[in-house]
Design a protein around this motif. Structure first.
Motif, PDB file in Angstrom:
ATOM      1  N   GLN A 363     -67.472  47.346  -4.763  1.00  0.00           N
ATOM      2  CA  GLN A 363     -67.975  48.316  -5.734  1.00  0.00           C
ATOM      3  C   GLN A 363     -69.414  47.985  -6.142  1.00  0.00           C
ATOM      4  O   GLN A 363     -69.800  48.185  -7.287  1.00  0.00           O
ATOM      5  CB  GLN A 363     -67.066  48.337  -6.982  1.00  0.00           C
ATOM      6  N   ARG A 364     -70.200  47.512  -5.197  1.00  0.00           N
ATOM      7  CA  ARG A 364     -71.592  47.171  -5.511  1.00  0.00           C
ATOM      8  C   ARG A 364     -72.370  48.380  -6.016  1.00  0.00           C
ATOM      9  O   ARG A 364     -73.219  48.250  -6.906  1.00  0.00           O
ATOM     10  CB  ARG A 364     -72.272  46.585  -4.275  1.00  0.00           C
ATOM     11  N   GLN A 365     -72.097  49.548  -5.458  1.00  0.00           N
ATOM     12  CA  GLN A 365     -72.831  50.743  -5.864  1.00  0.00           C
ATOM     13  C   GLN A 365     -72.550  51.112  -7.316  1.00  0.00           C
ATOM     14  O   GLN A 365     -73.404  51.677  -7.997  1.00  0.00           O
ATOM     15  CB  GLN A 365     -72.461  51.913  -4.947  1.00  0.00           C
ATOM     16  N   PHE A 366     -71.351  50.784  -7.798  1.00  0.00           N
ATOM     17  CA  PHE A 366     -71.054  51.041  -9.214  1.00  0.00           C
ATOM     18  C   PHE A 366     -71.965  50.224 -10.121  1.00  0.00           C
ATOM     19  O   PHE A 366     -72.502  50.735 -11.108  1.00  0.00           O
ATOM     20  CB  PHE A 366     -69.588  50.710  -9.507  1.00  0.00           C
ATOM     21  N   PHE A 367     -72.153  48.965  -9.799  1.00  0.00           N
ATOM     22  CA  PHE A 367     -72.991  48.110 -10.633  1.00  0.00           C
ATOM     23  C   PHE A 367     -74.458  48.511 -10.539  1.00  0.00           C
ATOM     24  O   PHE A 367     -75.235  48.250 -11.462  1.00  0.00           O
ATOM     25  CB  PHE A 367     -72.804  46.646 -10.232  1.00  0.00           C
ATOM     26  N   GLU A 368     -74.847  49.144  -9.451  1.00  0.00           N
ATOM     27  CA  GLU A 368     -76.233  49.571  -9.289  1.00  0.00           C
ATOM     28  C   GLU A 368     -76.501  50.925  -9.943  1.00  0.00           C
ATOM     29  O   GLU A 368     -77.515  51.112 -10.617  1.00  0.00           O
ATOM     30  CB  GLU A 368     -76.578  49.636  -7.797  1.00  0.00           C
ATOM     31  N   HIS A 369     -75.566  51.886  -9.758  1.00  0.00           N
ATOM     32  CA  HIS A 369     -75.840  53.268 -10.153  1.00  0.00           C
ATOM     33  C   HIS A 369     -74.860  53.828 -11.175  1.00  0.00           C
ATOM     34  O   HIS A 369     -75.051  54.964 -11.630  1.00  0.00           O
ATOM     35  CB  HIS A 369     -75.851  54.169  -8.914  1.00  0.00           C
ATOM     36  N   ALA A 371     -70.823  54.898 -12.776  1.00  0.00           N
ATOM     37  CA  ALA A 371     -69.515  55.397 -12.363  1.00  0.00           C
ATOM     38  C   ALA A 371     -69.598  56.490 -11.307  1.00  0.00           C
ATOM     39  O   ALA A 371     -68.655  56.692 -10.543  1.00  0.00           O
ATOM     40  CB  ALA A 371     -68.750  55.912 -13.582  1.00  0.00           C
ATOM     41  N   VAL A 372     -70.713  57.216 -11.258  1.00  0.00           N
ATOM     42  CA  VAL A 372     -70.829  58.289 -10.262  1.00  0.00           C
ATOM     43  C   VAL A 372     -70.857  57.734  -8.841  1.00  0.00           C
ATOM     44  O   VAL A 372     -70.624  58.478  -7.881  1.00  0.00           O
ATOM     45  CB  VAL A 372     -72.096  59.134 -10.532  1.00  0.00           C
ATOM     46  N   ALA A 373     -71.128  56.458  -8.685  1.00  0.00           N
ATOM     47  CA  ALA A 373     -71.183  55.835  -7.353  1.00  0.00           C
ATOM     48  C   ALA A 373     -69.928  55.037  -7.044  1.00  0.00           C
ATOM     49  O   ALA A 373     -69.904  54.296  -6.046  1.00  0.00           O
ATOM     50  CB  ALA A 373     -72.416  54.929  -7.252  1.00  0.00           C
ATOM     51  N   MET A 374     -68.881  55.179  -7.846  1.00  0.00           N
ATOM     52  CA  MET A 374     -67.637  54.454  -7.597  1.00  0.00           C
ATOM     53  C   MET A 374     -67.003  54.952  -6.288  1.00  0.00           C
ATOM     54  O   MET A 374     -66.883  56.148  -6.058  1.00  0.00           O
ATOM     55  CB  MET A 374     -66.667  54.649  -8.757  1.00  0.00           C
ATOM     56  N   PHE A 409     -64.727  46.411 -18.626  1.00  0.00           N
ATOM     57  CA  PHE A 409     -63.749  47.277 -17.979  1.00  0.00           C
ATOM     58  C   PHE A 409     -62.527  46.451 -17.582  1.00  0.00           C
ATOM     59  O   PHE A 409     -62.644  45.281 -17.211  1.00  0.00           O
ATOM     60  CB  PHE A 409     -64.336  47.940 -16.726  1.00  0.00           C
ATOM     61  N   GLU A 410     -61.364  47.097 -17.655  1.00  0.00           N
ATOM     62  CA  GLU A 410     -60.169  46.490 -17.087  1.00  0.00           C
ATOM     63  C   GLU A 410     -60.275  46.537 -15.573  1.00  0.00           C
ATOM     64  O   GLU A 410     -60.847  47.474 -14.992  1.00  0.00           O
ATOM     65  CB  GLU A 410     -58.921  47.237 -17.567  1.00  0.00           C
ATOM     66  N   LEU A 411     -59.737  45.535 -14.911  1.00  0.00           N
ATOM     67  CA  LEU A 411     -59.833  45.483 -13.452  1.00  0.00           C
ATOM     68  C   LEU A 411     -59.183  46.702 -12.805  1.00  0.00           C
ATOM     69  O   LEU A 411     -59.584  47.128 -11.721  1.00  0.00           O
ATOM     70  CB  LEU A 411     -59.192  44.196 -12.925  1.00  0.00           C
ATOM     71  N   LYS A 412     -58.187  47.296 -13.465  1.00  0.00           N
ATOM     72  CA  LYS A 412     -57.558  48.508 -12.960  1.00  0.00           C
ATOM     73  C   LYS A 412     -58.549  49.659 -12.864  1.00  0.00           C
ATOM     74  O   LYS A 412     -58.346  50.602 -12.092  1.00  0.00           O
ATOM     75  CB  LYS A 412     -56.405  48.908 -13.884  1.00  0.00           C
ATOM     76  N   TYR A 413     -59.606  49.608 -13.669  1.00  0.00           N
ATOM     77  CA  TYR A 413     -60.577  50.699 -13.700  1.00  0.00           C
ATOM     78  C   TYR A 413     -61.249  50.910 -12.351  1.00  0.00           C
ATOM     79  O   TYR A 413     -61.630  52.035 -12.009  1.00  0.00           O
ATOM     80  CB  TYR A 413     -61.629  50.393 -14.772  1.00  0.00           C
ATOM     81  N   PHE A 414     -61.383  49.846 -11.578  1.00  0.00           N
ATOM     82  CA  PHE A 414     -62.109  49.933 -10.317  1.00  0.00           C
ATOM     83  C   PHE A 414     -61.241  50.464  -9.184  1.00  0.00           C
ATOM     84  O   PHE A 414     -61.716  50.583  -8.050  1.00  0.00           O
ATOM     85  CB  PHE A 414     -62.668  48.560  -9.946  1.00  0.00           C
ATOM     86  N   PHE A 415     -59.975  50.761  -9.451  1.00  0.00           N
ATOM     87  CA  PHE A 415     -59.092  51.334  -8.451  1.00  0.00           C
ATOM     88  C   PHE A 415     -58.828  52.791  -8.808  1.00  0.00           C
ATOM     89  O   PHE A 415     -58.774  53.153  -9.981  1.00  0.00           O
ATOM     90  CB  PHE A 415     -57.764  50.568  -8.383  1.00  0.00           C
ATOM     91  N   GLY A 416     -58.695  53.615  -7.796  1.00  0.00           N
ATOM     92  CA  GLY A 416     -58.413  55.016  -8.056  1.00  0.00           C
ATOM     93  C   GLY A 416     -58.173  55.771  -6.774  1.00  0.00           C
ATOM     94  O   GLY A 416     -58.529  55.328  -5.669  1.00  0.00           O
ATOM     95  N   SER A 417     -57.570  56.945  -6.947  1.00  0.00           N
ATOM     96  CA  SER A 417     -57.303  57.801  -5.800  1.00  0.00           C
ATOM     97  C   SER A 417     -58.594  58.429  -5.296  1.00  0.00           C
ATOM     98  O   SER A 417     -59.647  58.309  -5.929  1.00  0.00           O
ATOM     99  CB  SER A 417     -56.298  58.892  -6.183  1.00  0.00           C
ATOM    100  N   ALA A 431     -65.455  58.655  -9.927  1.00  0.00           N
ATOM    101  CA  ALA A 431     -66.772  59.258  -9.761  1.00  0.00           C
ATOM    102  C   ALA A 431     -66.748  60.735 -10.141  1.00  0.00           C
ATOM    103  O   ALA A 431     -67.705  61.252 -10.744  1.00  0.00           O
ATOM    104  CB  ALA A 431     -67.243  59.091  -8.318  1.00  0.00           C
ATOM    105  N   ILE A 432     -65.653  61.432  -9.831  1.00  0.00           N
ATOM    106  CA  ILE A 432     -65.551  62.847 -10.192  1.00  0.00           C
ATOM    107  C   ILE A 432     -65.486  63.003 -11.709  1.00  0.00           C
ATOM    108  O   ILE A 432     -66.126  63.900 -12.278  1.00  0.00           O
ATOM    109  CB  ILE A 432     -64.316  63.470  -9.513  1.00  0.00           C
ATOM    110  N   ARG A 433     -64.739  62.143 -12.371  1.00  0.00           N
ATOM    111  CA  ARG A 433     -64.700  62.200 -13.846  1.00  0.00           C
ATOM    112  C   ARG A 433     -66.079  61.944 -14.433  1.00  0.00           C
ATOM    113  O   ARG A 433     -66.468  62.567 -15.433  1.00  0.00           O
ATOM    114  CB  ARG A 433     -63.684  61.188 -14.372  1.00  0.00           C
ATOM    115  N   ALA A 434     -66.825  61.021 -13.839  1.00  0.00           N
ATOM    116  CA  ALA A 434     -68.179  60.753 -14.325  1.00  0.00           C
ATOM    117  C   ALA A 434     -69.086  61.958 -14.117  1.00  0.00           C
ATOM    118  O   ALA A 434     -69.916  62.279 -14.981  1.00  0.00           O
ATOM    119  CB  ALA A 434     -68.753  59.523 -13.625  1.00  0.00           C
TER     120      ALA A 434
END
Length: 488
Positions: A363-369, A371-374, A409-417, A431-434
């Motif tokens: 999830q490197r892109q999340f830390f850079e950009h 939630a939209v890059a998750m 963030f909870e570690l669960k946050y980085f997982f998703g459908s 990313a869609i929610r963001a």
């Protein structure tokens, strides 16, 4: 057939008590782990909390075993089974301790010496805050009303909820009172009037409309638009909640500027006047992992504040070295339990760090950009990379938190459908929610975006999402529907 005895040799996997403890510790949160450690320390005299550096437990364990007889040492079938890898959750309980981990040995001080050092000064303690009931009764005791009215008002105070509302009907309350008290409905109304004039304004109200009206009446009489604000909260509060501004302007005979001032006056009121006296204590999250950027690379590391430092009591350990008889068997068992407990806690943090590092890597892109890059991520992907079971990843990511430059963030946050895109790829639900949140934050307040319009905009960006899916994502991030977002 007569009963007979037979010997049967078979192989099977068994969860030893040590492995069961390892699984249980892995699924505990940081707060629950602290409580478990306190309980174990109180039960096991060989185990203590340490605030300073000391000898490594791995070194001490080898030294201690040299002075113990073989019959009292950690041998036999139980130990052999305990050193087997856990096939159920993928943990290797035979992992060695690192010298930098901080799991250390007691420095030689006894319990009595440590208790003397830990004496604290309790001369200065924070005063307990008053409850709503105490605050109101104190005002009643200073009021110039009769003793009978004061007691009836005190009865109403006891019937208030934590928000300061009188949820029980006065007629029902009269029916519950003993007849010999001779308290009728009129006496309750008089006492309620006394109660509603107390601080905080709005206390003793029976509904939201009455609560807001009491607060408006407590304002100075020359407050602008006070009369129309009273008319609004007493008779047209539902229209304000549904944001039917056209109907409100027609009923109050006002223009946009007047209605905006009235709305600002009402919004400043407190719908829960009793919450200021709530005794609830805020619980702060202690992150287990900290993510920082080192030389252009995002790196996960354990939070030292979340890691307990445990040690073996050196006083009891010396007794075990000098004595080699059956009288020390109880202490030997406690020593083994203490070492296994420390090993399981160390293994817990090692597993959390491995999983967190794998998450950060993907999830490197999340830390850079943001939630939209998750990117889409499932538990199975991390489990395959680390050669662990999915149940282990689930335990690790539940109630474990990661501190990042973008928040905690909870570690669960980085997982998703994932949602399919027109290009044949996948987009994370996070990313869609963001994206939905970003679009709504920049929408025109006079003409907010509907769920169908948001679905069309996402479709133009190549993300195929149905209107009902947009509504589900919008509700999950607690954004109201289009009619409640409309302004003027």
């Amino acid at each position: 057939m007569k009963p007979t005895l037979q010997f049967k040799l078979s192989q099977h996997l068994a969860l030893t008590p040590q492995l069961q403890q390892s699984i249980r510790l892995l699924q505990l949160s940081t707060v629950e782990l602290g409580q478990e450690i306190e309980r174990i320390v109180q039960e096991n005299p060989l185990l203590e909390l340490d605030d300073g550096p000391g000898q490594s437990l791995a070194e001490y364990a080898s030294d201690a075993q040299d002075g113990l007889p073989e019959s009292l040492g950690p041998g036999g079938a139980d130990t052999a089974a305990a050193e087997m890898p856990d096939a159920a959750n993928g943990l290797d309980v035979d992992a060695r301790f690192s010298e930098e981990s901080g799991w250390s040995v007691e420095d030689g001080r006894s319990h009595e010496a440590r208790d003397e050092d830990d004496e604290r000064d309790f001369s200065q303690q924070a005063a307990e805050s008053l409850s709503l009931r105490e605050h109101l009764n104190m005002q009643l005791s200073l009021s110039q009303i009769s003793e009978r009215d004061r007691r009836i008002a005190g009865l109403l105070i006891d019937s208030l909820d934590e928000d300061g509302y009188l949820v029980q009907d006065l007629g029902e309350l009269v029916a519950l009172l003993p007849s010999e008290l001779e308290i009728d409905i009129d006496a309750l109304h008089i006492a309620l009037g006394y109660l509603q004039h107390l601080d905080p304004p709005g206390v003793g109200a029976r509904n939201l409309s009455e609560c807001l009206a009491l607060q408006l009446r407590a304002l100075p009489g020359d407050t602008p638009f006070l009369d129309r604000a009273l008319l609004l909260v007493e008779h047209h509060l539902d229209s304000l909640a549904s944001r039917d501004f056209a109907a409100i302007k027609r009923l109050l005979c006002c223009d946009d500027e007047c209605l905006r001032s009235i709305q600002q006056l009402v919004v400043r009121l407190n719908p829960r006047p009793g919450m200021a006296f709530s005794s609830s204590v805020a619980r702060y999250v202690i992150p287990d992992v900290v993510v920082t950027k080192v030389r252009g690379t995002w790196v996960a590391s354990l939070n030292p504040e979340a890691m307990p430092r445990l040690r073996i009591n050196h006083l009891y350990a010396d007794i075990l070295k000098r004595s080699q008889d059956d009288s020390t068997r109880q202490l030997v068992n406690r020593l083994h339990e203490a070492k296994w407990f420390i090993k399981n806690i160390q293994q817990r943090f090692d597993t959390i760090l491995k999983v967190s590092s794998a998450i950060v890597e993907r999830q490197r892109q999340f830390f850079e950009h943001g939630a939209v890059a998750m990117r889409p991520l499932v538990l199975r992907e991390i489990a395959e990379v680390l050669d662990l079971h999915e149940s282990t990843i689930s335990r690790v990511t539940t109630q474990k938190f990661m501190r990042t430059p973008r928040g905690i963030f909870e570690l669960k946050y980085f997982f998703g459908s994932h949602v399919a895109t027109e290009a044949g790829g996948a987009c994370s639900a996070t990313a869609i929610r963001a994206l939905i949140k970003q679009m709504i934050s920049t929408e025109n307040a006079r003409k907010p975006l509907s769920d169908s319009q948001i679905s069309e905009i996402l479709g133009q960006q190549g993300i195929v999402v149905a209107r009902r899916t947009v509504a589900k994502y919008r509700e999950s991030i607690q954004i109201p529907p289009v009619n409640l977002r409309k302004s003027f």
